[in-house]
Design a protein around this motif. Structure first.
Motif, short mmCIF file in Angstrom:
data_model
loop_
_atom_site.label_atom_id
_atom_site.label_comp_id
_atom_site.label_asym_id
_atom_site.label_seq_id
_atom_site.Cartn_x
_atom_site.Cartn_y
_atom_site.Cartn_z
N ASP A 55 6.24 18.71 -3.61
CA ASP A 55 6.00 19.75 -2.62
C ASP A 55 6.84 20.99 -2.94
O ASP A 55 8.05 20.88 -3.16
CB ASP A 55 6.35 19.20 -1.23
CG ASP A 55 5.95 20.11 -0.10
OD1 ASP A 55 6.41 21.27 -0.07
OD2 ASP A 55 5.19 19.66 0.78
N SER A 56 6.21 22.14 -2.94
CA SER A 56 6.91 23.37 -3.32
C SER A 56 8.02 23.76 -2.35
O SER A 56 8.87 24.58 -2.67
CB SER A 56 5.91 24.53 -3.45
OG SER A 56 5.31 24.81 -2.20
N CYS A 109 4.86 15.68 4.64
CA CYS A 109 4.49 15.42 3.25
C CYS A 109 2.97 15.25 3.14
O CYS A 109 2.38 14.39 3.80
CB CYS A 109 5.18 14.15 2.75
SG CYS A 109 4.76 13.71 1.05
N GLY A 110 2.36 16.09 2.32
CA GLY A 110 0.91 16.03 2.14
C GLY A 110 0.45 14.73 1.52
O GLY A 110 -0.61 14.20 1.87
N ALA A 111 1.23 14.17 0.60
CA ALA A 111 0.85 12.90 -0.02
C ALA A 111 0.88 11.76 1.00
O ALA A 111 0.02 10.88 1.00
CB ALA A 111 1.78 12.60 -1.20
N ASP A 122 -11.30 4.09 -0.55
CA ASP A 122 -10.90 3.99 -1.96
C ASP A 122 -9.62 4.79 -2.15
O ASP A 122 -9.64 6.01 -2.12
CB ASP A 122 -12.01 4.53 -2.86
CG ASP A 122 -11.62 4.50 -4.33
OD1 ASP A 122 -10.69 3.75 -4.67
OD2 ASP A 122 -12.26 5.21 -5.12
N ALA A 123 -8.51 4.08 -2.34
CA ALA A 123 -7.21 4.74 -2.42
C ALA A 123 -6.75 4.90 -3.86
O ALA A 123 -5.57 5.00 -4.12
CB ALA A 123 -6.19 3.94 -1.62
N ALA A 124 -7.67 4.90 -4.80
CA ALA A 124 -7.31 4.96 -6.21
C ALA A 124 -6.36 6.10 -6.57
O ALA A 124 -5.48 5.90 -7.39
CB ALA A 124 -8.58 5.03 -7.06
N PRO A 125 -6.50 7.30 -5.99
CA PRO A 125 -5.60 8.36 -6.43
C PRO A 125 -4.16 8.23 -5.91
O PRO A 125 -3.31 9.00 -6.29
CB PRO A 125 -6.25 9.63 -5.88
CG PRO A 125 -7.19 9.21 -4.85
CD PRO A 125 -7.53 7.78 -5.11
N PHE A 126 -3.90 7.25 -5.07
CA PHE A 126 -2.58 7.12 -4.48
C PHE A 126 -1.80 5.96 -5.07
O PHE A 126 -2.36 4.90 -5.35
CB PHE A 126 -2.69 6.96 -2.96
CG PHE A 126 -3.37 8.11 -2.30
CD1 PHE A 126 -2.69 9.30 -2.11
CD2 PHE A 126 -4.68 8.01 -1.89
CE1 PHE A 126 -3.33 10.39 -1.54
CE2 PHE A 126 -5.31 9.09 -1.30
CZ PHE A 126 -4.64 10.27 -1.13
N HIS A 127 -0.54 6.14 -5.24
CA HIS A 127 0.35 5.11 -5.75
C HIS A 127 0.37 3.95 -4.77
O HIS A 127 0.39 4.14 -3.55
CB HIS A 127 1.75 5.73 -5.92
CG HIS A 127 2.72 4.82 -6.58
ND1 HIS A 127 3.42 3.89 -5.89
CD2 HIS A 127 3.09 4.71 -7.89
CE1 HIS A 127 4.21 3.23 -6.73
NE2 HIS A 127 4.02 3.72 -7.95
N GLU A 128 0.41 2.73 -5.30
CA GLU A 128 0.38 1.54 -4.44
C GLU A 128 1.56 1.48 -3.48
O GLU A 128 1.43 1.00 -2.35
CB GLU A 128 0.32 0.26 -5.28
CG GLU A 128 1.55 0.02 -6.11
CD GLU A 128 1.42 -1.16 -7.05
OE1 GLU A 128 2.31 -2.02 -7.00
OE2 GLU A 128 0.46 -1.21 -7.82
#
Length: 172
Positions: A55-56, A109-111, A122-128
């Motif tokens: 985050d910037s 936090c956006g993440a 489908d949560a593929a783009p996110f870290h487990e």
């Protein structure tokens, strides 16, 4: 004149806490950035390594009022610990001599928000680890699951999971 490097993790943490207090009160140390760059040109001797979000708005050197060369910062969405991040943390400690690893989460936090929104999808783009933090932190009010207190609780859980991941997976 350069500050001496802390010799223990406790001293390194104390230095960061003092810097954060200066940041919070607006009493930042005056810095000669040119001199700091010159002093660190040949070698780096970081006090600590900080794993933070990309985050910037989250800039560890500013938040902890540290100069050039004081911190090694690894920034990744949601401050999660992948194999690559773990290797960087180990390098910072073993090779460069950092005496402290600090995992820093943050509010809004956006993440974290995106991981909470993706639960059940489908949560593929996110870290487990981030998805695990979202899944294990039920909202106190199911009607407003993405309010600030809930997202802050997920962010805190995510930091705890990241710290545990470093401790469990690294001998360094």
């Amino acid at each position: 004149m350069a500050d001496h490097r802390p010799s223990t993790p406790e001293q390194a943490l104390q230095r960061l806490e003092q810097g954060h207090q200066r940041f919070r009160t607006g009493a930042l140390k005056p810095r000669d950035l040119s001199a700091e760059v010159e002093r660190t040109a040949e070698a780096q001797h970081p006090t600590a390594v900080v794993l933070s979000c990309m985050d910037s708005r989250v800039t560890p050197e500013r938040i902890f009022d540290q100069g050039v060369g004081s911190l090694l910062c690894i920034r990744v969405a949601g401050n999660t610990v992948s194999d690559e991040v773990l290797g960087n943390l180990e390098f910072a400690c073993e090779v460069l001599g950092a005496s402290l690893i600090l995992v820093m989460g943050h509010t809004r936090c956006g993440a974290v928000r995106a991981a909470c929104e993706a639960l059940g999808e489908d949560a593929a783009p996110f870290h487990e680890g981030l998805m695990g933090a979202a899944a294990e932190t039920p909202p106190p009010n199911p009607e407003t699951p993405l309010d600030l207190p809930h997202l802050t609780a997920v962010a805190r859980s995510n930091v705890e999971r990241s710290v545990a991941g470093v401790r469990d997976r690294s001998e360094v």
